[in-house]
Design a protein around this motif. Structure first.
Motif, PDB file in Angstrom:
ATOM      1  N   LEU A 196     -24.513  31.424 -26.215  1.00  0.00           N
ATOM      2  CA  LEU A 196     -23.433  32.114 -25.510  1.00  0.00           C
ATOM      3  C   LEU A 196     -23.103  31.401 -24.204  1.00  0.00           C
ATOM      4  CD1 LEU A 196     -24.746  35.731 -26.182  1.00  0.00           C
ATOM      5  CD2 LEU A 196     -23.026  34.468 -27.462  1.00  0.00           C
ATOM      6  N   SER A 197     -23.830  30.307 -23.934  1.00  0.00           N
ATOM      7  CA  SER A 197     -23.482  29.438 -22.806  1.00  0.00           C
ATOM      8  C   SER A 197     -23.727  28.005 -23.262  1.00  0.00           C
ATOM      9  CB  SER A 197     -24.343  29.778 -21.583  1.00  0.00           C
ATOM     10  OG  SER A 197     -25.690  29.513 -21.860  1.00  0.00           O
ATOM     11  N   GLY A 198     -23.248  27.033 -22.495  1.00  0.00           N
ATOM     12  CA  GLY A 198     -23.435  25.622 -22.867  1.00  0.00           C
ATOM     13  C   GLY A 198     -22.295  25.100 -23.719  1.00  0.00           C
ATOM     14  N   PRO A 199     -22.415  23.829 -24.173  1.00  0.00           N
ATOM     15  CA  PRO A 199     -21.280  23.157 -24.831  1.00  0.00           C
ATOM     16  C   PRO A 199     -20.799  23.798 -26.128  1.00  0.00           C
ATOM     17  CG  PRO A 199     -23.207  21.701 -24.689  1.00  0.00           C
ATOM     18  CD  PRO A 199     -23.547  22.950 -23.965  1.00  0.00           C
TER      19      PRO A 199
ATOM     20  N   ALA B  37     -20.887  27.063 -26.753  1.00  0.00           N
ATOM     21  CA  ALA B  37     -20.802  28.500 -26.526  1.00  0.00           C
ATOM     22  C   ALA B  37     -19.608  29.139 -27.232  1.00  0.00           C
ATOM     23  CB  ALA B  37     -20.725  28.781 -25.034  1.00  0.00           C
ATOM     24  N   ALA B  38     -18.541  28.367 -27.436  1.00  0.00           N
ATOM     25  CA  ALA B  38     -17.351  28.937 -28.082  1.00  0.00           C
ATOM     26  C   ALA B  38     -17.707  29.506 -29.447  1.00  0.00           C
ATOM     27  CB  ALA B  38     -16.268  27.877 -28.209  1.00  0.00           C
TER      28      ALA B  38
ATOM     29  N   PHE C 283     -23.220  13.410 -34.278  1.00  0.00           N
ATOM     30  CA  PHE C 283     -22.921  14.103 -33.016  1.00  0.00           C
ATOM     31  C   PHE C 283     -22.105  13.254 -32.037  1.00  0.00           C
ATOM     32  CE2 PHE C 283     -27.428  15.509 -34.104  1.00  0.00           C
ATOM     33  CZ  PHE C 283     -26.977  16.418 -35.048  1.00  0.00           C
TER      34      PHE C 283
ATOM     35  N   PRO D  53     -16.879  16.398 -33.503  1.00  0.00           N
ATOM     36  CA  PRO D  53     -16.156  15.143 -33.269  1.00  0.00           C
ATOM     37  C   PRO D  53     -16.299  14.151 -34.425  1.00  0.00           C
ATOM     38  CG  PRO D  53     -18.027  15.356 -31.773  1.00  0.00           C
ATOM     39  CD  PRO D  53     -17.850  16.679 -32.437  1.00  0.00           C
TER      40      PRO D  53
ATOM     41  N   SER E 250     -12.412  24.889 -34.212  1.00  0.00           N
ATOM     42  CA  SER E 250     -12.778  23.752 -33.370  1.00  0.00           C
ATOM     43  C   SER E 250     -12.310  22.442 -34.019  1.00  0.00           C
ATOM     44  CB  SER E 250     -14.285  23.722 -33.149  1.00  0.00           C
ATOM     45  OG  SER E 250     -14.965  23.766 -34.372  1.00  0.00           O
TER      46      SER E 250
ATOM     47  N   VAL F 104      -9.564  22.300 -36.295  1.00  0.00           N
ATOM     48  CA  VAL F 104      -8.099  22.356 -36.366  1.00  0.00           C
ATOM     49  C   VAL F 104      -7.489  22.054 -34.998  1.00  0.00           C
ATOM     50  CG1 VAL F 104      -6.140  23.833 -36.908  1.00  0.00           C
ATOM     51  CG2 VAL F 104      -8.191  23.973 -38.286  1.00  0.00           C
ATOM     52  N   GLY F 105      -8.121  22.575 -33.936  1.00  0.00           N
ATOM     53  CA  GLY F 105      -7.625  22.306 -32.595  1.00  0.00           C
ATOM     54  C   GLY F 105      -7.660  20.821 -32.272  1.00  0.00           C
ATOM     55  N   GLY F 106      -8.659  20.115 -32.800  1.00  0.00           N
ATOM     56  CA  GLY F 106      -8.828  18.701 -32.488  1.00  0.00           C
ATOM     57  C   GLY F 106      -7.865  17.781 -33.218  1.00  0.00           C
TER      58      GLY F 106
ATOM     59  N   TYR G  61      -5.888  31.278 -32.545  1.00  0.00           N
ATOM     60  CA  TYR G  61      -7.153  31.317 -31.813  1.00  0.00           C
ATOM     61  C   TYR G  61      -6.852  31.596 -30.357  1.00  0.00           C
ATOM     62  CZ  TYR G  61     -11.808  30.032 -30.190  1.00  0.00           C
ATOM     63  OH  TYR G  61     -13.053  30.049 -29.613  1.00  0.00           O
TER      64      TYR G  61
ATOM     65  N   LYS H 163      -3.408  31.292 -29.395  1.00  0.00           N
ATOM     66  CA  LYS H 163      -2.718  30.011 -29.610  1.00  0.00           C
ATOM     67  C   LYS H 163      -2.466  29.840 -31.107  1.00  0.00           C
ATOM     68  CE  LYS H 163      -3.480  25.029 -29.046  1.00  0.00           C
ATOM     69  NZ  LYS H 163      -2.144  24.559 -28.774  1.00  0.00           N
TER      70      LYS H 163
END
Lengths: 315, 422
Positions: B41-44, B46-47, B219, B247, B274, B276-278, B391, B394
């Protein structure tokens, strides 16, 4: 042969992007002696700023505005944070920039969220310039290459052939003399840091839409930029260029040819049917470990030539 | 004296905290069944964790609105942040024990799931009478329901092998697919994807040639995918089969689009927000297929599931993507009602073999290995559909369109599980 030339070409395309990113770092190091760990974070800021600007005004204003913004952030960081830290020596500076990288990443996540943003290549350049080996190369890839070359030329001549370059270089080695001659040395450093960060910003603007703009991009690219400047020789612009191209080309060759490492192990008496960790090693190919090649190069360079390819002082 | 003062002060703080907690939950505290949710729930990343929390809170709220479980007890999701680190997962498990939680939900990261399985196995052995169940909503390592299977673990998501079986089955229906190139991440998950695909392709698509099979450093370490795209092009592949995410997937797609590579993608995670946004505008230049259990544009979705998805979209402006999160809460509630208890052992027994109406038909929690048996669907990202992916408000301008439904028969695989029951 065709594959070789093709890999060479792809390697140059990738290498020049690395150079663009490393140029700012090497500028800051050679002119100020500061190893900026947050450099890749300024690259990330460049990509996000460009995304934001291009969302409203299109790509081209972003290409100008985003690096200026990043440069301004860099200059402010130098003026109000790095300068007070400077008198505690290089370790303090290093630790400061290290912390700054985390701060920037957190801020980026707070402002733009944690999932990637859709920062796109401009439609006007997203057209096929030429095709080779069945792959289309967009005009944008060529544009990236041209920008990188232009920046190298501008930096090289700016630093070696102009008065400004002379003052900047003198400020590093003879700060008191330069100050006595009436130049404001701290201001010179602030501008240098700002320009170095702006260069990272340019790399972010033109690289962010190809590599993807997300909060992890700084961490992923950060280490490789350091490899570039260490292998090239700390503070050497020409060295950084050669190292970038070398890494780009090696990376492409390693994947294209994809040699097996098995013959090496067989020579050492290890056969394919071993168990455990050795089994993984024996089945390695150069393509599978291509992203690690630069780090191997770094280790070898530090052992055999610590000053790097064109460096003048040891690391 | 100072220590005593400090102690008094601390006691005051703790008591104060307890009072606030009691006050906020009100008189119903005794009738609340708490479910711990251990996610980043925190950190890279977290989304992903906060999205899962939102899904589970919404699902639990639906149960509560309909009267709760066991004649009026309410469900409460207790967020436990592991920040995607192994030590914090263990810390949060200990906290869950201290709070007396009987249920732990997790799914992001198979390494954390494995950690939880081991912890729960040990805890339940040592503390008879206060057992815990682990409800796994997304950790897909097949071994958890094979050699590592445990009575205390239930998986509500199809495992890697099942998803690969689904993708390969869909590929077998498309006679235009002749040559497939596999690209995966070089770690446990990517390797299990690779192994499953090799095995299942040999059985189900003997006519399709595997022209490439590579593992990449995972990664985000690979920046430039051009040499891989060049090799894929040179191999003549018409389809790329990949388990990549993050990525490693986004860049692969962007470089393929940039080079106008004429190959389609068969993926597990190509439809995540994550991803589709990219892709950005490049999504329109490639054919992207993904496998999961639900999307709202599918024609034959039961009305209640559609309504659920609409309510969720209305509340959060997010597309309802992981329908299995709803299954976890619904099936757990049904199991409690069936067992007439909220204790782990009777509820675990009730969950074994339980059936449930999923969006594509009946799903079953297989008793022999605690692996959900479910239909899956392969869908493509498309531009023209009634419900585009949304999302946080958006609109990505892209939507899912069904290519094919994979029946339970096609995703049911044998298990090697030898279950030890209490």
């Amino acid at each position: 042969m065709e594959v070789f030339v093709f890999s060479l070409f792809n390697g140059i395309l990738y290498g020049m992007l690395l150079f663009l990113l490393a140029s700012g770092l090497t500028l800051i190091f050679s002119m100020m002696g500061v190893l900026n760990f947050a450099h890749a974070s300024f690259f990330m800021l460049g990509a996000y700023f460009a995304y934001q600007v291009s969302d409203h005004m299109g790509f081209w204003p972003g290409l100008i505005i985003a690096p200026i913004l990043v440069g301004a952030v860099g200059a402010l960081v130098e003026r109000y944070a790095l300068r007070p830290v400077h008198r505690f020596g290089h370790v303090a500076e290093l630790l400061f920039t290290f912390g700054l990288a985390f701060v920037i990443e957190e801020i980026v996540q707070m402002v733009w969220g944690k999932v990637p943003v859709s920062y796109d290549v401009p439609a006007s350049l997203n057209v096929t310039a030429f095709a080779w080996q069945g792959l289309d190369y967009s005009a944008y890839r060529i544009f990236m290459l041209l920008i990188s070359v232009a920046i190298f030329v501008a930096l090289f001549f700016g630093l070696t052939r102009t008065r400004i370059g002379l003052i900047i270089r003198a400020a590093l080695t003879h700060p008191h003399m330069v100050a006595s001659l009436g130049h404001d040395v701290p201001k010179v450093f602030m501008w240098t840091f700002g320009v170095g960060c702006a260069l990272a910003g340019v790399a972010g603007v033109i690289g962010g839409n190809v590599l993807g703009t997300e909060p992890g991009m700084a961490i992923q690219l950060g280490p490789i930029v350091f490899v570039v400047i260490v292998v090239g020789g700390l503070g050497s612009l020409g060295g950084a260029l050669i190292a970038s191209l070398l890494i780009g080309i090696l990376n492409n060759l390693a994947i294209s040819y994809d040699f097996s490492l098995y013959p090496i192990f067989r020579a050492l008496g290890v056969e394919r049917d071993v168990d455990g960790i050795l089994a993984d090693l024996v089945n390695l190919t150069t393509g599978g470990i291509a992203p690690l090649v630069p780090y191997l190069l770094l280790v070898l360079m530090l052992i055999f030539r610590p000053r790097g390819l064109l460096g003048t002082r040891d690391v | 004296m100072r220590l005593k003062g400090l102690f008094a002060c601390l006691t005051g703080l703790v008591m104060g905290g307890l009072l606030t907690v009691t006050a906020s939950t009100g008189a119903s505290a005794a009738e609340t069944i708490k479910i711990g949710l251990i996610e980043p729930l925190s950190g890279p990343v977290a989304a992903v964790g906060t999205d899962a929390l939102q899904n589970f809170e919404f699902s639990a709220a639906k149960i509560n609105a309909a009267g709760g479980v066991l004649g009026g007890q309410m469900l409460e999701i207790v967020p436990l942040d592991n920040a995607m680190s192994a030590e914090k997962t263990t810390q949060q498990l200990k906290r869950a024990v201290d709070m007396g939680l009987k249920y732990v939900v997790q799914g992001i990261g198979s390494n954390h799931a494995l950690n939880i399985i081991k912890f729960v196995n040990k805890h339940n052995k040592r503390n008879p009478g206060s057992e815990m169940l682990f409800l796994n909503h997304s950790a897909v390592t097949t071994a958890f329901t094979n050699e590592l299977c445990s009575f205390w673990h239930f998986r509500f998501d199809a495992n890697v092998d099942q998803k690969v079986a689904g993708l390969v089955t869909q590929m077998s229906r498309d006679s235009s697919i002749k040559k497939v190139y596999m690209l995966n991440q070089n770690y446990a998950y990517g390797k299990s994807f690779q192994a499953a695909a090799r095995r299942i392709m040999a059985e189900r698509t003997p006519g399709i040639e595997l022209v490439g099979d590579e593992l990449i450093v995972p990664f985000g370490k690979v920046q430039d995918f051009t040499p891989f795209i060049a090799k894929i092009k040179a191999s003549g592949a018409d389809t790329i089969l990949t388990g990549n995410w993050g990525p490693d997937l986004v860049r692969l797609v962007k470089f393929a689009a940039g080079a106008n590579l004429p190959a389609q993608f068969y993926t597990i995670y190509g439809g995540l927000t994550s991803s589709v946004g990219g892709y950005g505008a490049d999504a329109a230049k490639v054919t992207m297929k993904q496998i999961n259990e639900f999307h709202e544009n599918h024609a034959d979705i039961p009305a209640d599931v559609s309504q659920f998805a609409m309510d969720y979209l209305g509340k959060y402006q997010d597309t309802w993507y992981s329908d299995r999160h709803r299954w976890v809460i619904d099936m757990l509630s049904a199991a409690m009602n069936k067992a007439g208890s909220s204790d782990a052992i009777p509820v675990g027994r009730a969950l074994e073999g339980m059936t449930y109406q999923g969006p594509l038909g009946e799903v079953e929690m297989r008793a022999s290995d605690h692996q959900i048996q479910t239909q899956l669907m392969v869908s493509s990202l498309t531009k023209d559909y009634s419900h585009p992916i949304s999302y946080k408000g958006k609109d990505f301008g892209l939507a899912f369109a069904t290519d094919g439904v994979i029946s339970r028969a096609d995703t049911t695989l044998p298990t090697t599980c030898d279950m030890k029951r209490p």
